[in-house]
Design a protein around this motif. Structure first.
Motif, PDB file in Angstrom:
ATOM      1  N   LYS A  96       0.817  -1.207   0.000  1.00  0.00           N
ATOM      2  CA  LYS A  96       0.000   0.000   0.000  1.00  0.00           C
ATOM      3  C   LYS A  96       0.852   1.259   0.000  1.00  0.00           C
ATOM      4  CE  LYS A  96      -3.984  -2.073   2.354  1.00  0.00           C
ATOM      5  NZ  LYS A  96      -4.872  -1.998   3.553  1.00  0.00           N
ATOM      6  N   THR A  97       1.960   1.232   0.727  1.00  0.00           N
ATOM      7  CA  THR A  97       2.770   2.441   0.823  1.00  0.00           C
ATOM      8  C   THR A  97       3.650   2.646  -0.398  1.00  0.00           C
ATOM      9  OG1 THR A  97       4.421   1.207   2.108  1.00  0.00           O
ATOM     10  CG2 THR A  97       2.770   2.462   3.328  1.00  0.00           C
ATOM     11  N   TRP A 156      -0.832  10.511   6.704  1.00  0.00           N
ATOM     12  CA  TRP A 156      -0.397   9.742   5.531  1.00  0.00           C
ATOM     13  C   TRP A 156      -0.653  10.476   4.213  1.00  0.00           C
ATOM     14  CZ3 TRP A 156       2.506   6.154   7.461  1.00  0.00           C
ATOM     15  CH2 TRP A 156       2.154   5.469   8.605  1.00  0.00           C
ATOM     16  N   THR A 159      -3.060   7.320   1.809  1.00  0.00           N
ATOM     17  CA  THR A 159      -4.430   7.044   2.212  1.00  0.00           C
ATOM     18  C   THR A 159      -4.964   8.226   3.006  1.00  0.00           C
ATOM     19  OG1 THR A 159      -5.866   5.579   3.506  1.00  0.00           O
ATOM     20  CG2 THR A 159      -3.623   5.869   4.296  1.00  0.00           C
ATOM     21  N   GLN A 160      -6.282   8.380   3.014  1.00  0.00           N
ATOM     22  CA  GLN A 160      -6.899   9.405   3.846  1.00  0.00           C
ATOM     23  C   GLN A 160      -7.157   8.922   5.274  1.00  0.00           C
ATOM     24  OE1 GLN A 160     -10.352  11.088   1.917  1.00  0.00           O
ATOM     25  NE2 GLN A 160      -9.131  12.133   0.361  1.00  0.00           N
ATOM     26  N   ASP A 161      -6.807   7.679   5.575  1.00  0.00           N
ATOM     27  CA  ASP A 161      -6.873   7.214   6.961  1.00  0.00           C
ATOM     28  C   ASP A 161      -6.017   8.118   7.837  1.00  0.00           C
ATOM     29  OD1 ASP A 161      -8.438   5.184   6.035  1.00  0.00           O
ATOM     30  OD2 ASP A 161      -6.904   3.624   6.215  1.00  0.00           O
ATOM     31  N   THR A 162      -6.451   8.313   9.067  1.00  0.00           N
ATOM     32  CA  THR A 162      -5.811   9.279   9.951  1.00  0.00           C
ATOM     33  C   THR A 162      -4.946   8.579  10.992  1.00  0.00           C
ATOM     34  OG1 THR A 162      -7.698  10.755   9.679  1.00  0.00           O
ATOM     35  CG2 THR A 162      -6.240  11.192  11.527  1.00  0.00           C
ATOM     36  N   LYS A 164      -3.423   7.914  14.584  1.00  0.00           N
ATOM     37  CA  LYS A 164      -4.023   8.058  15.910  1.00  0.00           C
ATOM     38  C   LYS A 164      -3.512   9.297  16.629  1.00  0.00           C
ATOM     39  CE  LYS A 164      -4.885   3.122  16.655  1.00  0.00           C
ATOM     40  NZ  LYS A 164      -4.591   1.937  17.498  1.00  0.00           N
ATOM     41  N   GLN A 192      -2.967  16.973   6.795  1.00  0.00           N
ATOM     42  CA  GLN A 192      -2.516  15.665   6.337  1.00  0.00           C
ATOM     43  C   GLN A 192      -2.247  15.727   4.843  1.00  0.00           C
ATOM     44  OE1 GLN A 192      -4.990  12.348   7.489  1.00  0.00           O
ATOM     45  NE2 GLN A 192      -4.220  11.067   5.826  1.00  0.00           N
ATOM     46  N   ASP A 208       5.982   9.332   4.518  1.00  0.00           N
ATOM     47  CA  ASP A 208       5.198   8.164   4.922  1.00  0.00           C
ATOM     48  C   ASP A 208       6.110   7.033   5.382  1.00  0.00           C
ATOM     49  OD1 ASP A 208       2.836   9.440   4.371  1.00  0.00           O
ATOM     50  OD2 ASP A 208       2.180   8.047   2.823  1.00  0.00           O
TER      51      ASP A 208
END
Length: 270
Positions: A96-97, A156, A159-162, A164, A192, A208
């Motif tokens: 993914k990265t 990141w 991805t738009q995932d945040t 923690k 982000q 990342d």
């Protein structure tokens, strides 16, 4: 063990202001020509690591042949006109990265975004990765200076995932951006990476990897001047003002993260 900060520049060949600003910061920390006590303090508190030009062959090529060239200069195909990998698409630690379909290209003849055939195919990205993972060094922050747009971005990007602890990274970046504004009234937007419309989703970026692969909490890409008027071709008169404002941002940022980190389990003790 003292905490350490890693700063690099010149990952993209055409972004001439980036190596210049990194060299400016080196000179200020090394020689402290204004005898600034804040600089003396930060030199005592941290070990500083610098890579002024990640992409030296591409950088030279922009001066001799093509000022808009972005990648390195490795031949990437049997086609004699196909050269270069975008080094900021060549980092990654899983599928993914590093993913050419996310903000990059799998075409070895692509002028801008060819990501290579896998992560760390390039000697330049491998060298940066080795520094990030160097034994005996406690990296707590990483900044990759690029241009342009006046942005202070944190992971990141793929991805738009945040994260923690995204608010920690945002708070620290806001401190740096505020110091820049106090110095020069230049606005550096903080967010982000994946949420900036200028970027979109990008896999394979160094910040990342620094965060997810090398476990450096405070990892950023900082896009320097300007906001689009002169783009990659800032006049030499912009070097010192850009260096001055970024130095203020780095000083404020580094001072801010020092005390809160002392009780943070994320890091090795020092």
């Amino acid at each position: 063990m003292k905490p350490a900060i890693l700063i690099d520049g010149g990952i993209h060949a055409r972004e001439w202001i980036s190596p210049a600003v990194v060299l400016y910061i080196i000179n200020q920390l090394k020689n402290n020509p204004q005898q600034d006590p804040a600089i003396e303090k930060l030199v005592d508190l941290y070990d500083w690591y610098f890579i002024p030009v990640i992409n030296p062959d591409g950088y030279v090529y922009t001066y001799t042949t093509d000022p808009c060239w972005r990648k390195n200069r490795r031949q990437t195909s049997s086609n004699p006109v196909c050269y270069g990998v975008d080094l900021n698409r060549n980092f990654g630690y899983d599928d993914k990265t590093w993913d050419p379909s996310v903000g990059g290209s799998s075409d070895p003849c692509n002028y801008v975004g060819y990501a290579g055939t896998g992560p760390f195919t390039e000697e330049e990205s491998k060298a940066v990765m080795k520094v990030m993972n160097r034994k005996g060094v406690n990296f707590v922050a990483y900044m990759s200076f690029q241009s342009y747009s006046q942005i202070w971005a944190y992971p990141w990007g793929y991805t738009q995932d945040t994260l923690k602890d995204a608010q920690d990274l945002r708070n620290a970046a806001n401190v740096g951006a505020a110091a820049i504004f106090s110095k020069s009234k230049k606005i550096y937007r903080v967010n982000q990476s994946a949420l900036f419309p200028e970027f979109g989703l990008i896999a394979g970026a160094s910040d990342d990897y620094a965060r997810g692969g090398a476990n450096i909490k405070y990892s950023y890409t900082i896009e320097l001047r300007d906001t689009g008027e002169k783009k990659f071709f800032l006049p030499a008169s912009e070097i010192t003002p850009n260096g001055e404002e970024i130095l203020e941002g780095v000083k404020a940022f580094a001072n801010y993260i020092y005390k809160p980190r002392r009780k943070n389990y994320y890091y090795n003790k020092w």
